[in-house]
Enzyme design. Sequence first.
Site, short mmCIF file in Angstrom:
data_model
loop_
_atom_site.label_atom_id
_atom_site.label_comp_id
_atom_site.label_asym_id
_atom_site.label_seq_id
_atom_site.Cartn_x
_atom_site.Cartn_y
_atom_site.Cartn_z
N SER A 1 -2.02 7.15 5.74
CA SER A 1 -1.17 7.15 6.41
C SER A 1 -1.25 8.93 6.80
CB SER A 1 0.78 6.32 7.26
OG SER A 1 0.70 7.12 5.50
N THR B 1 1.03 9.82 3.69
CA THR B 1 0.92 9.95 2.66
C THR B 1 0.48 10.70 2.02
OG1 THR B 1 1.41 7.35 2.20
CG2 THR B 1 -0.56 7.75 1.07
N GLU C 1 -8.52 10.85 6.05
CA GLU C 1 -8.39 10.09 8.11
C GLU C 1 -7.30 9.94 7.93
OE1 GLU C 1 -10.37 7.58 10.25
OE2 GLU C 1 -11.68 7.05 9.06
N CYS D 1 -7.78 2.39 12.58
CA CYS D 1 -7.17 3.59 12.59
C CYS D 1 -7.13 4.09 13.73
CB CYS D 1 -7.43 4.56 11.07
SG CYS D 1 -9.29 4.55 11.61
N GLU E 1 2.35 5.61 15.90
CA GLU E 1 1.34 4.49 15.98
C GLU E 1 1.82 3.44 15.59
OE1 GLU E 1 -0.74 5.70 11.78
OE2 GLU E 1 -2.71 4.85 13.36
P1 ADP Z 1 -0.54 1.60 4.52
O1 ADP Z 1 1.32 2.19 5.23
O2 ADP Z 1 -1.23 1.98 6.03
O3 ADP Z 1 0.21 0.96 3.97
P2 ADP Z 1 0.10 4.18 2.39
O4 ADP Z 1 -1.02 5.68 3.75
O5 ADP Z 1 0.98 4.14 2.59
O6 ADP Z 1 -0.67 3.27 4.24
O7 ADP Z 1 -0.96 3.45 1.54
C1 ADP Z 1 -2.91 3.92 1.84
C2 ADP Z 1 -2.96 3.71 0.26
O8 ADP Z 1 -2.32 5.38 -0.11
C3 ADP Z 1 -2.50 3.34 -0.78
O9 ADP Z 1 -3.52 2.44 -1.39
C4 ADP Z 1 -0.97 3.46 -1.85
O10 ADP Z 1 -0.95 2.26 -2.35
C5 ADP Z 1 -1.69 4.86 -1.87
N1 ADP Z 1 -0.63 5.59 -1.72
C6 ADP Z 1 0.74 5.55 -1.04
N2 ADP Z 1 1.33 6.77 -1.62
C7 ADP Z 1 1.17 7.13 -2.74
C8 ADP Z 1 1.11 9.38 -2.96
N3 ADP Z 1 2.45 9.38 -2.45
N4 ADP Z 1 0.55 9.34 -3.37
C9 ADP Z 1 -1.14 8.81 -3.33
N5 ADP Z 1 -1.15 6.83 -3.36
C10 ADP Z 1 -0.97 6.88 -2.31
#
Ligand code: ADP
Length: 495
Positions: free
Chosen positions: A238, A241, A260, A295, A394
Site C-alpha cells: 500500500s 506503508t 510498487e 495492484c 483504491e
Molecule cells: P496491505 O494493506 O495490502 O496488507 P501493506 O502495505 O500494509 O498492505 O502490507 C504489505 C507488506 O508490508 C506486508 O508484508 C506487511 O507485513 C508489510 N508492512 C506493513 N507495515 C509495515 C511497516 N511499517 N514496515 C515494514 N513493512 C510493513
Amino acid sequence: MSAFDPDQIHVPAGHFIQGRLIPAPADQAQDVLRPSDGHAYASLPMAQADLVDEAVEGAYTAWRGTDWARRPPRERARVLRRWADLVEADAPTLAPLEAVGSTRPVRDALAWDVPFTADGLRFFAEYADKLGGDVAATRTDHLGMTVAEPYGVVGAITPWNFPLVMASWKVGAALAAGNAVVLKPSELTPFSVLRLAELAVQAGVPAGIFNIVQGDGRVAGAALTRHPRIAKMTFTGSTATGAAIMAACAQHGPKPVTLELGGKSPQLVFDDAPDLERLAGVIAGAITGNAGQVCVAGSRLIVQKGIAAALVAAVAKRFAAHRPGATWDPDATLPPIISRAQALRIDAIVQRAVQAGSVSTSGGLRGNVCGTGSYYLPTLIEGVDAGNPAVLEEIFGPVLTVQTFDTEEEGLALAAHPHYGLAAGVHTANINRALRAMRALSAGTVWINRYGRSNDFVIPTGGYHQSGIGKDLGRQAVEANQRLKSVLIDFGMPG
Ligand code: ADP
C-alpha cells in the site's frame, strides 16, 4: 470434486535462515487462516527485532564469506536457471501450497503463477552477466568506466496477492545482481515462499544468501527496513506503508528504495473501440481477476457515451456469470477476498459510494460460499462523479465504477487521478487518438487495446505519483539492485 484436499497439504512453517527452516517456538506462533474457508491451517512464527537482526547479520556474513557475489556471473546465472527448473518441476507441490493459503485458484497457480515464477527467475538469470557497467568517453590517455557492483544485503517486503510471483520479482533481480536477500512476506500468505527458498538451496544458492523472516509488518518489516546492514529496500504494497518504509530508509540510511504501490487505474474506451464482446471480456477480466486484488486492476471504466450502455450491459452480464468458490474448487471462477477485514473494507467503500449518490448494481458481500471465507461478487457502480469515494479510493476488490464522456478531452480529464498513476488502458481503433492518450495519461504503464501485463519480463512495471518509485521487471529491476563504482585510470605518464 476438489482439485485438491486442503487438509492434506503439507505446509512448511517457520523462518528460513542460513539455508534451514526454523520452526517457531509454540508460544511465538500465530494462527494463519485459509482465505477460502476461514480455517486456521498453520502457525506462523512472529519474528521480533532480535531474530531479524540474526537473519540480516547471517545474510551479510554469507554475502561476504561465500563466493556468491564474486563467482563468474555465468555461474550465478546457471544456479538461477537450475532453481527455475526445480520450481517448474515442483508445480504439483507448489501450486496447491500457493492456492491453499492465498486467493490464487489452483488452476491459475498451475497455469500461471508457478511457471511465471520460474520464467521470471530465468529472465533475471540472463542479466547476471550482461550489466557490468560502461566505458566512458574520456581523453585518450585516460580510461574511465563504471563498474556495477551488488549492494550487499537487500531487504524485500511483499504483499499477499501473488505471493510467489511478487517474491520472485524481488529476489530474482537481487540475486542475479549478486546480492543476498532477506525477505519478509505478508503475514497473510507466508508459507509458499518457504518452498521457493528450499528449492533455491537445492539449486546451489549458498546457505544464507536467500533468507525469510516471518512476522508482523510493523515489527519484523520495520526492523528489517531500519537494519544498518540492509543496503537497499524493495517493497510492494500500500501507498501508506510504502511511505513509512521510505521514511525509515531516509532515517536509517539513507538507503535506496524501490516501491510498487497502490493504484486506481482507468480503462478509457472510445466509441470506435473494436469488437464489443471481446472488449467487455477485457474490461471485466481486468477487475475480476484475483477478485480485483491486483495492484494494476482496471477499476475505473471511462467510456464514451455512444457505446456506454451496450458495453456496460455486456460487462454486467459477465459479472453476473461469476461463480464464487474456494481456490481448490475447479468450478469456481471468482476466488475469495483475502480476509474478512478486507471484505468489510471493500463493502464499506461501496456503501459510502452509494450514500454519495451513485447506483450500485449486483454484487456485494456473499455469505455461505465456503465455510467462513469472505467472497465479494463483482459490483458495478454507475452514476459516480469524480469526487465519489469509489472513484478516488483504491478498493482492491471486484468493484468497477463507470463514468461517461462526450469528447476526447473530457475522457482524458476523467482518466487522470489526483494521486495515483500506476497503469491505464486505452481502447480505440484510431491510432492517432491512442497515441495522444498514451502521451497524455500520467501513468507508469499504458496498455492499448489490451489490459494487463504480457508474459515477457522485459517491460518494466512501476508507478507514477503515489503509485511508486522505480521499476520491477525489465533490465531496470536488475540495475536497481546494483550500485556503480566510477573508475578513472590515467596512463598518460611515460613507462
Ligand atoms: P496491505 O494493506 O495490502 O496488507 P501493506 O502495505 O500494509 O498492505 O502490507 C504489505 C507488506 O508490508 C506486508 O508484508 C506487511 O507485513 C508489510 N508492512 C506493513 N507495515 C509495515 C511497516 N511499517 N514496515 C515494514 N513493512 C510493513
